[in-house]
Write an enzyme that holds these catalytic residues in place. Structure first.
Site, mmCIF file in Angstrom:
data_model
loop_
_atom_site.group_PDB
_atom_site.id
_atom_site.type_symbol
_atom_site.label_atom_id
_atom_site.label_comp_id
_atom_site.label_asym_id
_atom_site.label_seq_id
_atom_site.Cartn_x
_atom_site.Cartn_y
_atom_site.Cartn_z
ATOM 1 N N HIS A 37 0.830 -1.212 0.000
ATOM 2 C CA HIS A 37 0.000 0.000 0.000
ATOM 3 C C HIS A 37 0.863 1.259 0.000
ATOM 4 C CE1 HIS A 37 -3.872 -2.020 0.239
ATOM 5 N NE2 HIS A 37 -3.237 -2.912 0.965
ATOM 6 N N THR A 38 2.030 1.149 -0.563
ATOM 7 C CA THR A 38 2.911 2.308 -0.719
ATOM 8 C C THR A 38 2.916 2.799 -2.165
ATOM 9 O OG1 THR A 38 4.679 0.683 -0.906
ATOM 10 C CG2 THR A 38 4.506 1.846 1.184
ATOM 11 N N ASP A 39 2.549 1.924 -3.120
ATOM 12 C CA ASP A 39 2.725 2.331 -4.538
ATOM 13 C C ASP A 39 1.855 3.529 -4.908
ATOM 14 O OD1 ASP A 39 0.362 0.768 -4.650
ATOM 15 O OD2 ASP A 39 0.985 -0.385 -6.416
ATOM 16 N N GLY A 125 -7.744 -15.292 -7.515
ATOM 17 C CA GLY A 125 -8.235 -14.732 -6.254
ATOM 18 C C GLY A 125 -7.218 -14.856 -5.134
ATOM 19 N N SER A 130 -3.076 -12.143 -11.001
ATOM 20 C CA SER A 130 -3.389 -12.756 -12.291
ATOM 21 C C SER A 130 -4.003 -11.724 -13.235
ATOM 22 C CB SER A 130 -4.313 -13.961 -12.122
ATOM 23 O OG SER A 130 -5.483 -13.578 -11.446
ATOM 24 N N SER A 131 -4.726 -10.740 -12.691
ATOM 25 C CA SER A 131 -5.339 -9.763 -13.602
ATOM 26 C C SER A 131 -4.288 -8.840 -14.205
ATOM 27 C CB SER A 131 -6.440 -8.970 -12.908
ATOM 28 O OG SER A 131 -6.102 -8.665 -11.594
ATOM 29 N N GLU A 163 -6.803 -0.634 -15.846
ATOM 30 C CA GLU A 163 -7.440 -1.166 -14.627
ATOM 31 C C GLU A 163 -8.151 -0.055 -13.841
ATOM 32 O OE1 GLU A 163 -5.660 -4.441 -13.003
ATOM 33 O OE2 GLU A 163 -6.817 -4.375 -11.137
ATOM 34 N N ASP A 175 1.951 -3.996 -9.710
ATOM 35 C CA ASP A 175 1.743 -5.345 -10.254
ATOM 36 C C ASP A 175 2.081 -5.409 -11.741
ATOM 37 O OD1 ASP A 175 0.754 -5.603 -7.710
ATOM 38 O OD2 ASP A 175 -1.354 -5.640 -8.314
ATOM 39 N N TYR A 225 -10.126 -1.150 -0.483
ATOM 40 C CA TYR A 225 -8.891 -0.675 -1.110
ATOM 41 C C TYR A 225 -9.041 0.792 -1.513
ATOM 42 C CZ TYR A 225 -4.851 -0.612 -4.267
ATOM 43 O OH TYR A 225 -3.662 -0.313 -4.879
#
Ligand code: GLA
Length: 388
Positions: A37-39, A125, A130-131, A163, A175, A225
């Site tokens: 949660h830094t990106d 999941g 994977s996405s 996304e 990611d 999120y």
């Protein structure tokens, strides 16, 4: 990998008739070692690509038709590029490749029709991205077919845009970036503000990276999120009023945060404290690895988990149980939640000789307490996306 290539080629031939002019691409999932949660706070992350991938076969068509076949679901979508690309709520998997084509068009790339078939080995999941791998595979395949000019970091941003604005998940860039730029044997230190990166050799000696999939994915992941992002933004507003150079939490330190504490709701203060300390932990982890100090790296992984659990509140009972059980195994130097949170996987730094004990002790006890079978994956750092 050979097996997946054979499978996707065979499926392609079955669905689209033959395999003339085929391009085959693989794009990996990832595990984030530290920097959670830094990106999206312009901070640092330290992921590695893993040996689980999306494998995609693609070729051009002379017309405007796009046909995409998901081998794992045995589902196909078809649409024309002559019309605006639309979100498909009936085949949600298709929105990742659709989103990438949409983002390419937005960026001014002239697309032609195409046929695509793909399959995946990344557990779904699981929080192993994977996405993002599906987006990246699409982008790399289409780049190869169309020949447009984009650097890999630009391509990562493009997939992130797909996304964020097409799929509607406000993820950061980590990611997609690691799926494109991973390198065998290296983890990647990424500065998510400048997109500068450094490949750090992952020299673990007798230690391994063990990923443990909790088998749970809690609802509300996306909404929680997006809410965390907003909480960080409101923290930045308070900090920036006092310290104008602060543009993102990346620019703040604990002293500045302490100076603003009175003006922040306690929950905002905690969120900011996680991000500020997590950025420090990433840099300390890289220094520890460079110094060959795995024990220190393990301690930092543990601290990261505790901060994500208490300050950022993105863990859950199942993941906390896996972490607690893992830490009791001799030979585990560190264990923490990895990825977006609310389920998914833990990442563990473990001695190779202790893996047997991990599977013998942690998995049955986890099953006993939750009724869920957790899965263990051992992966070395893999290459980023490539044409095969
Ligand atoms: C998800 C997002 C990433 C990152 C992580 C948390 O995986 O896709 O961009 O924010 O959560 O570190």
């Amino acid at each position: 990998m050979k097996r997946e290539v054979a499978m996707v080629t065979e499926a392609f031939a079955k669905v689209f008739g033959d395999t003339d002019g085929l391009t085959i691409v693989r794009a990996p999932g990832r595990v984030n070692l530290i920097g959670e949660h830094t990106d999206y706070n312009d901070g640092y992350v330290f992921p590695m690509a893993i040996g689980y991938d999306i494998v995609m076969a693609a070729r051009k068509r002379p017309d405007q038709l796009v046909r995409i076949h998901a081998c794992d679901y045995e589902r196909m979508v078809a649409f024309s590029l002559a019309e605006p690309i639309a979100y498909d709520s009936e085949e949600p998997w298709s929105n990742y490749p659709r989103g990438v084509l949409w983002a390419l068009q937005e960026a001014g790339v002239k697309l032609s029709g195409m046929e695509i078939a793909f399959l995946g080995t990344i557990p779904q999941g699981s929080g192993l991205s994977s996405s993002a791998a599906l987006e990246v595979a699409t982008a790399v395949a289409v780049k190869h077919l169309t020949g447009f000019e984009f650097t890999l970091p630009e391509l990562a941003l493009l997939c992130q845009r797909a996304e964020n604005y097409f799929v509607g998940m406000k993820c950061g860039v980590m990611d997609q970036f690691i799926s494109l730029l991973g390198r065998e044997g290296y983890a990647l230190l990424i500065d998510c503000r400048t997109l500068a990166y450094e490949r750090i050799p992952l020299e673990l000696g007798d230690y391994r990276i063990l990923v443990c999939h909790s088998g749970v994915k809690h609802r509300l992941v996306d909404s929680e999120y997006n809410r965390r992002r907003q909480e960080c933004e409101s923290g930045v507003q308070v900090l920036a009023a006092e310290f104008p150079p602060v543009r993102a939490l990346r620019d703040a330190d604990l002293e500045m945060l302490a100076a603003c504490r009175e003006r922040m709701a306690p929950v905002i203060y905690k969120r900011c404290r996680h991000v500020i300390t997590e950025n420090e932990r990433v840099l300390k982890s890289v220094a520890a690895l460079k110094a060959g100090d795995l024990k220190r790296f393990g301690e930092l992984l543990n601290q990261s988990h505790d901060s994500l659990q208490q300050d950022y509140e993105v863990s859950c009972a199942e993941i906390d149980l896996l972490v607690t059980l893992a830490r009791k195994v001799e030979g585990v130097l560190g264990a923490r939640i990895t990825g977006g949170g609310f389920g998914g996987c833990t990442v563990n730094l473990i001695h190779a000789d202790a893996i047997g004990e991990f599977t013998r002790r942690v998995l049955p006890e986890y099953h006993k307490q939750t009724g869920i079978e957790a899965q263990v994956y051992i992966s070395t750092a893999a290459n980023g996306a490539e044409i095969l």
